[in-house]
Design a protein around this motif. Structure first.
Motif, PDB file in Angstrom:
ATOM      1  N   LEU A  53      11.682 -15.523 -20.820  1.00  0.00           N
ATOM      2  CA  LEU A  53      12.526 -16.178 -21.812  1.00  0.00           C
ATOM      3  C   LEU A  53      13.050 -17.516 -21.319  1.00  0.00           C
ATOM      4  N   PHE A  54      13.201 -17.653 -20.010  1.00  0.00           N
ATOM      5  CA  PHE A  54      13.688 -18.904 -19.421  1.00  0.00           C
ATOM      6  C   PHE A  54      12.830 -20.091 -19.869  1.00  0.00           C
ATOM      7  N   SER A  70      19.201 -17.006 -20.679  1.00  0.00           N
ATOM      8  CA  SER A  70      17.965 -16.227 -20.542  1.00  0.00           C
ATOM      9  C   SER A  70      18.286 -14.776 -20.227  1.00  0.00           C
ATOM     10  N   PRO A 127      15.990 -17.805 -27.750  1.00  0.00           N
ATOM     11  CA  PRO A 127      14.551 -17.530 -27.745  1.00  0.00           C
ATOM     12  C   PRO A 127      14.181 -16.468 -28.775  1.00  0.00           C
ATOM     13  N   ILE A 147      13.729 -21.373 -23.582  1.00  0.00           N
ATOM     14  CA  ILE A 147      15.061 -21.866 -23.936  1.00  0.00           C
ATOM     15  C   ILE A 147      15.163 -23.371 -23.707  1.00  0.00           C
ATOM     16  N   SER A 205      19.935 -13.033 -23.290  1.00  0.00           N
ATOM     17  CA  SER A 205      18.941 -12.721 -24.325  1.00  0.00           C
ATOM     18  C   SER A 205      18.029 -11.591 -23.880  1.00  0.00           C
ATOM     19  N   ARG A 246      21.053 -22.330 -18.516  1.00  0.00           N
ATOM     20  CA  ARG A 246      19.773 -21.869 -19.060  1.00  0.00           C
ATOM     21  C   ARG A 246      19.421 -20.473 -18.536  1.00  0.00           C
ATOM     22  N   VAL A 253      13.655 -11.936 -18.025  1.00  0.00           N
ATOM     23  CA  VAL A 253      14.481 -13.140 -17.867  1.00  0.00           C
ATOM     24  C   VAL A 253      13.602 -14.361 -17.623  1.00  0.00           C
ATOM     25  N   GLU A 254      12.636 -14.213 -16.735  1.00  0.00           N
ATOM     26  CA  GLU A 254      11.774 -15.345 -16.387  1.00  0.00           C
ATOM     27  C   GLU A 254      10.927 -15.792 -17.572  1.00  0.00           C
TER      28      GLU A 254
END
Length: 303
Positions: free
Chosen positions: A294-295, A274, A237, A298, A277, A270, A291-292
């Motif tokens: 960027l999830f 996330s 991402p 991806i 990253s 995934r 995290v959420e």
């Protein structure tokens, strides 16, 4: 339950300075202290993702107490073996550049090693144990191999994130997951890996040993997961790299968090990328919100 193992945990004491003068008096502008160690990072990120774990390892002295108290405040369960000497302090000085001074750590007696082995021997086929990081000099270099052999007998799944000389002896014991980056994967085969195709080729060579999952991180080029006969590729991402410290540990934690929620291998991968990253794009470990966000960016592709 997920158990993480950190054999030589630390208190990471970070001092930020405007400039650093060698041989002179320096004053910090900001200071912070965190528990350090790859297994501890995995437990902390699992907790961020609302997944329970138990942190295992050795802890002693006032620094060991600090580590346990810090993790306790974050609702991370611990079951450390108490040792006589104090857990180490790693000092990180951040000025124009970064200087690190890492402590040696406590001496570990045979009785302490036996106590830790007893804890691991009590695990079952419903458990996962994460072996992360280096082995201190007072612990036999075969310790990961001995743990993995015991876990194979009792059906406990083993995840290993460590250097080449610690991973290679356990490959024949069919660990559940190993997670080298592309440099570490190349070191295992005395070569350099620069492309996705090369990483897939050598990742498959590890699969021949019976490793269930091989995850290869390739920095800005993305990541790979080899599971069974399938190969998955994860995109990277958008974001600004702030620190790679803990990114690999976060990737492992995210993957295990997804599996613990009953997600597919693909979606768990995934979540892992996330989390990795999100940590790379943060100072310190990731946040759940990061995290959420960027999830959603991806993309996972089956090669």
């Amino acid at each position: 339950m997920i158990y993480t193992l950190t054999l030589n945990p630390s208190v990471d004491y970070i001092m930020e300075l405007d400039s650093f003068q060698k041989g002179g008096l320096n004053r910090s502008s900001m200071e912070s202290a965190f528990p350090g160690g790859k297994g501890i990072n995995v437990s902390r990120v699992l907790n961020i993702l609302n997944v329970s774990s138990v942190a295992l390892g050795f802890a002693g002295g006032f620094t060991g107490e600090y580590i346990k108290q810090f993790l306790g405040k974050d609702d991370v369960r611990t079951d450390f073996v108490e040792v006589e000497e104090a857990s180490r302090i790693n000092v990180k000085v951040k000025a124009d550049d970064e200087t690190e001074i890492n402590g040696r750590g406590p001496s570990i007696a045979e009785e302490h090693i036996g106590q830790l082995f007893d804890r691991i021997s009590s695990l079952t086929g419903d458990d996962i144990v994460v072996l992360a990081g280096s082995i201190p000099g007072s612990v036999p270099k075969t310790f990961y191999q001995e743990i993995t052999a015991q876990c194979q007998i009792q059906g406990t799944r083993v995840v290993i994130d460590a250097e080449k000389n610690l991973i290679q002896p356990v490959l024949d014991l069919k660990p559940f997951l190993i997670k080298p980056n592309h440099h570490e994967l190349g070191e295992m085969f005395d070569t350099e890996i620069d492309t996705i195709e090369e990483a897939v080729h050598y990742g498959k060579k590890l699969k021949v040993y019976g490793v269930e999952n091989v995850m290869v991180s390739m920095a800005e080029k993305g990541a790979l997961l080899l599971n069974g006969d399938e190969v998955y590729y994860s995109s990277v991402p958008e974001g600004e790299l702030k620190s790679s410290v803990g990114a690999g540990d976060s990737t492992v934690a995210g993957f295990l968090a997804g599996l613990s929620r009953g997600w597919s291998v693909e979606e768990s991968f995934r979540l892992g990328t996330s989390a990795g990253s999100a940590t790379a794009y943060s100072i310190g470990l990731c946040s759940k919100d990061k995290v959420e966000s960027l999830f959603e960016e991806i993309q996972i592709t089956k090669l």
